[in-house]
Design an enzyme around this catalytic site. Structure first.
Site, PDB file in Angstrom:
ATOM      1  N   LYS A  22      53.612  14.654  74.947  1.00 45.95           N
ATOM      2  CA  LYS A  22      54.065  15.671  75.902  1.00 45.95           C
ATOM      3  C   LYS A  22      52.958  16.701  76.133  1.00 45.95           C
ATOM      4  O   LYS A  22      52.646  17.052  77.275  1.00 45.95           O
ATOM      5  CB  LYS A  22      55.303  16.382  75.369  1.00 45.95           C
ATOM      6  N   ASN A  23      52.342  17.164  75.036  1.00 46.78           N
ATOM      7  CA  ASN A  23      51.389  18.276  75.156  1.00 46.78           C
ATOM      8  C   ASN A  23      50.008  17.859  75.625  1.00 46.78           C
ATOM      9  O   ASN A  23      49.132  18.699  75.810  1.00 46.78           O
ATOM     10  CB  ASN A  23      51.313  19.048  73.837  1.00 46.78           C
ATOM     11  N   ARG A  96      57.674  26.846  80.306  1.00 50.29           N
ATOM     12  CA  ARG A  96      56.584  27.808  80.277  1.00 50.29           C
ATOM     13  C   ARG A  96      55.213  27.175  80.387  1.00 50.29           C
ATOM     14  O   ARG A  96      54.250  27.815  80.777  1.00 50.29           O
ATOM     15  CB  ARG A  96      56.694  28.704  79.067  1.00 50.29           C
ATOM     16  N   CYS A 120      59.864  32.925  74.739  1.00 51.12           N
ATOM     17  CA  CYS A 120      60.837  31.867  74.457  1.00 51.12           C
ATOM     18  C   CYS A 120      61.335  32.141  73.043  1.00 51.12           C
ATOM     19  O   CYS A 120      60.965  33.123  72.412  1.00 51.12           O
ATOM     20  CB  CYS A 120      60.193  30.486  74.579  1.00 51.12           C
ATOM     21  N   ARG A 125      54.826  34.768  73.518  1.00 58.22           N
ATOM     22  CA  ARG A 125      54.014  33.767  74.237  1.00 58.22           C
ATOM     23  C   ARG A 125      53.231  34.403  75.403  1.00 58.22           C
ATOM     24  O   ARG A 125      53.345  34.006  76.551  1.00 58.22           O
ATOM     25  CB  ARG A 125      54.897  32.633  74.754  1.00 58.22           C
ATOM     26  N   PRO A 126      52.478  35.474  75.163  1.00 56.84           N
ATOM     27  CA  PRO A 126      51.715  36.080  76.276  1.00 56.84           C
ATOM     28  C   PRO A 126      50.652  35.128  76.812  1.00 56.84           C
ATOM     29  O   PRO A 126      50.311  34.134  76.158  1.00 56.84           O
ATOM     30  CB  PRO A 126      51.068  37.304  75.615  1.00 56.84           C
ATOM     31  N   VAL A 127      50.147  35.430  77.994  1.00 50.54           N
ATOM     32  CA  VAL A 127      49.080  34.620  78.601  1.00 50.54           C
ATOM     33  C   VAL A 127      47.872  35.486  78.948  1.00 50.54           C
ATOM     34  O   VAL A 127      47.094  35.161  79.850  1.00 50.54           O
ATOM     35  CB  VAL A 127      49.593  33.868  79.859  1.00 50.54           C
ATOM     36  N   ASP A 128      47.690  36.578  78.203  1.00 48.47           N
ATOM     37  CA  ASP A 128      46.584  37.502  78.489  1.00 48.47           C
ATOM     38  C   ASP A 128      45.215  36.833  78.394  1.00 48.47           C
ATOM     39  O   ASP A 128      44.291  37.177  79.146  1.00 48.47           O
ATOM     40  CB  ASP A 128      46.652  38.720  77.550  1.00 48.47           C
ATOM     41  N   ASP A 308      53.706  22.831  65.035  1.00 45.65           N
ATOM     42  CA  ASP A 308      54.789  22.013  65.616  1.00 45.65           C
ATOM     43  C   ASP A 308      55.415  21.068  64.600  1.00 45.65           C
ATOM     44  O   ASP A 308      56.377  20.379  64.939  1.00 45.65           O
ATOM     45  CB  ASP A 308      54.262  21.218  66.805  1.00 45.65           C
ATOM     46  N   ILE A 330      51.112  31.042  63.280  1.00 48.95           N
ATOM     47  CA  ILE A 330      50.820  30.963  64.716  1.00 48.95           C
ATOM     48  C   ILE A 330      51.818  31.754  65.547  1.00 48.95           C
ATOM     49  O   ILE A 330      51.436  32.560  66.401  1.00 48.95           O
ATOM     50  CB  ILE A 330      50.803  29.482  65.200  1.00 48.95           C
ATOM     51  N   ARG A 400      63.677  17.818  75.807  1.00 48.79           N
ATOM     52  CA  ARG A 400      62.427  18.304  76.418  1.00 48.79           C
ATOM     53  C   ARG A 400      61.226  17.594  75.820  1.00 48.79           C
ATOM     54  O   ARG A 400      60.191  17.453  76.471  1.00 48.79           O
ATOM     55  CB  ARG A 400      62.282  19.815  76.171  1.00 48.79           C
TER      56      ARG A 400
HETATM   57  C1  EPZ Z   1      50.717  25.002  72.725  1.00 52.63           C
HETATM   58  O1  EPZ Z   1      51.391  26.164  73.141  1.00 52.63           O
HETATM   59  C2  EPZ Z   1      51.782  23.919  72.595  1.00 52.63           C
HETATM   60  N1  EPZ Z   1      52.398  23.685  73.903  1.00 52.63           N
HETATM   61  C3  EPZ Z   1      52.842  24.365  71.578  1.00 52.63           C
HETATM   62  O2  EPZ Z   1      53.766  23.290  71.438  1.00 52.63           O
HETATM   63  C4  EPZ Z   1      52.142  24.593  70.243  1.00 52.63           C
HETATM   64  O3  EPZ Z   1      53.090  25.066  69.298  1.00 52.63           O
HETATM   65  C5  EPZ Z   1      51.024  25.645  70.415  1.00 52.63           C
HETATM   66  O4  EPZ Z   1      50.098  25.205  71.438  1.00 52.63           O
HETATM   67  C6  EPZ Z   1      50.228  25.864  69.131  1.00 52.63           C
HETATM   68  O5  EPZ Z   1      49.679  24.662  68.705  1.00 52.63           O
HETATM   69  C7  EPZ Z   1      51.721  22.933  74.817  1.00 52.63           C
HETATM   70  O6  EPZ Z   1      50.624  22.463  74.585  1.00 52.63           O
HETATM   71  C8  EPZ Z   1      52.408  22.707  76.135  1.00 52.63           C
HETATM   72  P1  EPZ Z   1      48.850  28.960  72.030  1.00 52.63           P
HETATM   73  P2  EPZ Z   1      50.542  27.436  73.667  1.00 52.63           P
HETATM   74  O7  EPZ Z   1      48.381  29.565  73.311  1.00 52.63           O
HETATM   75  O8  EPZ Z   1      49.286  26.994  74.281  1.00 52.63           O
HETATM   76  C9  EPZ Z   1      49.029  33.629  71.151  1.00 52.63           C
HETATM   77  C10 EPZ Z   1      55.897  22.339  71.310  1.00 52.63           C
HETATM   78  O9  EPZ Z   1      56.794  22.458  70.460  1.00 52.63           O
HETATM   79  N2  EPZ Z   1      48.496  33.803  72.516  1.00 52.63           N
HETATM   80  O10 EPZ Z   1      47.930  28.047  71.295  1.00 52.63           O
HETATM   81  O11 EPZ Z   1      51.467  28.292  74.467  1.00 52.63           O
HETATM   82  C11 EPZ Z   1      50.425  33.010  71.143  1.00 52.63           C
HETATM   83  O12 EPZ Z   1      51.418  34.013  71.300  1.00 52.63           O
HETATM   84  C12 EPZ Z   1      55.147  23.553  71.792  1.00 52.63           C
HETATM   85  O13 EPZ Z   1      55.533  21.235  71.803  1.00 52.63           O
HETATM   86  C13 EPZ Z   1      48.249  35.081  72.992  1.00 52.63           C
HETATM   87  O14 EPZ Z   1      48.494  36.075  72.309  1.00 52.63           O
HETATM   88  O15 EPZ Z   1      50.210  28.181  72.309  1.00 52.63           O
HETATM   89  C14 EPZ Z   1      50.471  32.364  69.779  1.00 52.63           C
HETATM   90  O16 EPZ Z   1      50.814  33.348  68.816  1.00 52.63           O
HETATM   91  C15 EPZ Z   1      55.697  24.827  71.189  1.00 52.63           C
HETATM   92  N3  EPZ Z   1      47.742  35.230  74.249  1.00 52.63           N
HETATM   93  C16 EPZ Z   1      49.031  31.907  69.545  1.00 52.63           C
HETATM   94  O17 EPZ Z   1      48.235  32.686  70.454  1.00 52.63           O
HETATM   95  C17 EPZ Z   1      47.444  34.142  75.053  1.00 52.63           C
HETATM   96  O18 EPZ Z   1      46.963  34.339  76.192  1.00 52.63           O
HETATM   97  C18 EPZ Z   1      48.777  30.434  69.830  1.00 52.63           C
HETATM   98  O19 EPZ Z   1      49.371  30.144  71.077  1.00 52.63           O
HETATM   99  C19 EPZ Z   1      47.705  32.847  74.541  1.00 52.63           C
HETATM  100  C20 EPZ Z   1      48.209  32.702  73.266  1.00 52.63           C
END
Ligand code: EPZ
Length: 420
Positions: A22-23, A96, A120, A125-128, A308, A330, A400
């Site tokens: 999926k990812n 998301r 969620c 889950r910010p995207v900054d 995960d 994480i 999902r």
């Molecule tokens: C990906 O999410 C995966 N989803 C998640 O899988 C997985 O748990 C996660 O990576 C960690 O491995 C997909 O690939 C679609 P991150 P992602 O950005 O990219 C913080 C599942 O169950 N952060 O690596 O959203 C964030 O809050 C899902 O399949 C910021 O602060 O995760 C987190 O604490 C759940 N600002 C950490 O970084 C940002 O701009 C890692 O998040 C981006 C992230």
């Protein structure tokens, strides 16, 4: 709202096949936005999240065609008439990972209007970091009324450094950089195998990328990308989930169309828990002991133990011999499965981002509620070993991320059925 009824006590044995990841599929499908030529993907898992993304892409003007029957895992996307670089809140709030259209849209169209995904169950889950990277590449980005508005005639290569390792952040910025003017270097990049699978697809489309899989990825922008055919890699988290289900039930299974290649940290822990794990070229076998030994885990970015798989290991530790400490580093709220496991009789104490799990001899079946994708998987594992019946509510979370879950569990001898 669908529920899953599980009759506990069956040892999982036999064989089932693992689906595409999926990812990996989610970012890779978005890569089709970067070219006017058709792109074909195979081994695409049939999951609700994939369906949601394909509907979003179609709304943007992408022509979507899907195979049927044995060819159902084949998807061809044609973004030649992409004319609506907008991802609405209605679409993004249900999935998301839709934020992954942001980078490709800015790169291809010079503009994008994408709803902020919002939080969620597992965290804010910010995207900054996604936004900071696009700004560093020259995009004007405004965040207003819940949307990210990004505009730029053409992105410029830049040196980017993410404050933390972010998987989709790395993927968004890598896709954006493919069509930028000049070279982009992403430092502190995510090293997940799904990032590498995306890079392999982009290179096959004509992108110039090196370093994927390391924490420094270099992308030299090109004028345009072309079509290709790309096979989605196997789902390592689905693989790990079924390995945990077999381990918890003292079972012996073989998983095909997958490999142990990206699961070293998980397999190490399963072996520490007493399992025998044998890797084949495109399969993996596990034989579990009568009762597992508790194993402590600490989640970290790849190649360390994946977040995960944290919920699944809480479930196997719930019935293992001994005590385990689980550290979630994480996400800030990824222990929601703990209170549901406690309803089944698990002995778990939570202290911030640490869970102490004291293994018990027996769990008792009960009605529990799924809260997020991997939490649901941990409840399935617990239900398989609990005495009597377990009913899991809100299993749309499971749908999902796990293709044909009850069929695959039934392949392995589980007594499970879906209740409408
Ligand atoms: C990906 O999410 C995966 N989803 C998640 O899988 C997985 O748990 C996660 O990576 C960690 O491995 C997909 O690939 C679609 P991150 P992602 O950005 O990219 C913080 C599942 O169950 N952060 O690596 O959203 C964030 O809050 C899902 O399949 C910021 O602060 O995760 C987190 O604490 C759940 N600002 C950490 O970084 C940002 O701009 C890692 O998040 C981006 C992230």
């Amino acid at each position: 709202m669908d529920k899953l009824l599980i009759e506990g006590g069956a040892r999982l044995t036999g064989e089932t096949a693992i689906s595409g990841a999926k990812n990996a599929a989610l970012p890779i499908l978005c890569a089709a936005l970067l070219t006017r030529e058709p792109v074909t993907f195979t081994n695409v898992p049939q999951l609700n999240d994939i369906g949601t993304l394909l509907r979003l892409l179609a709304q943007m003007g992408v022509k979507v065609s899907r195979g049927s029957g044995d060819d159902a895992g084949t998807v061809t996307l044609d973004a030649s008439e992409l004319d609506n670089p907008v991802a609405t809140y209605e679409m993004v709030k249900t999935m998301r990972a839709s934020i992954l259209v942001l980078g490709p849209l800015v790169a291809r169209c010079g503009e994008a209007k994408v709803s902020l995904p919002g939080g969620c169950a597992i965290g804010a889950r910010p995207v900054d970091q996604h936004i900071k990277g696009l700004q560093a590449m020259g995009a004007q980005v405004a965040v207003e009324h819940g949307y990210v508005h990004a505009q730029v005639p053409r992105l410029k290569g830049a040196r980017l450094f993410t404050d933390m390792v972010t998987v989709t952040g790395t993927e968004n910025l890598m896709m954006a950089a493919c069509l930028a003017d000049g070279e982009t270097v992403i430092e502190n990049a995510a090293r997940e195998p799904e990032v590498v699978d995306l890079a392999n697809c982009l290179v096959a489309m004509g992108a110039r990328i090196s370093g994927a899989g390391t924490d420094v990825i270099r992308i030299r922008g090109v004028e345009r990308l072309s079509g290709t055919t790309h096979r989605i890699m196997p789902d390592r988290i689905e693989t790990g989930t079924y390995l945990c289900a077999a381990a918890a039930t003292g079972g012996e299974i073989r998983l095909t169309r997958t490999s142990s290649a990206y699961l070293d940290a998980v397999i190490d822990k399963l072996m520490d828990a007493g399992c025998d794990v044998v890797s084949e070229r495109d399969a993996i076998r596990l034989k579990a002991p009568q009762r597992l030994t508790s194993v402590s885990i600490r989640t970290s970015p790849y190649p360390a133990f994946p977040t995960d798989m944290q919920a699944q290991f809480m479930a196997i530790n719930a019935v293992a011999n001994g005590a385990a400490v689980i550290r979630e580093t994480i996400f800030e709220n990824r222990f929601m499965h703990a209170v549901e496991l406690q309803r089944l009789g698990a002995d778990i104490r939570i202290d911030g981002n640490t869970a102490m799990v004291q293994g018990v001899e027996r769990l008792q079946g009960a009605t529990v509620m799924a809260t997020d994708l991997r939490a649901s998987a941990s409840l399935v594992i617990a239900g398989l070993v609990a005495e009597g019946e377990t009913v899991i509510e809100r299993i749309y979370h499971l749908d999902r991320g796990y293709e044909r879950l009850e069929q695959k569990l039934a392949d392995l001898g589980a007594r499970v059925r879906r209740l409408a």
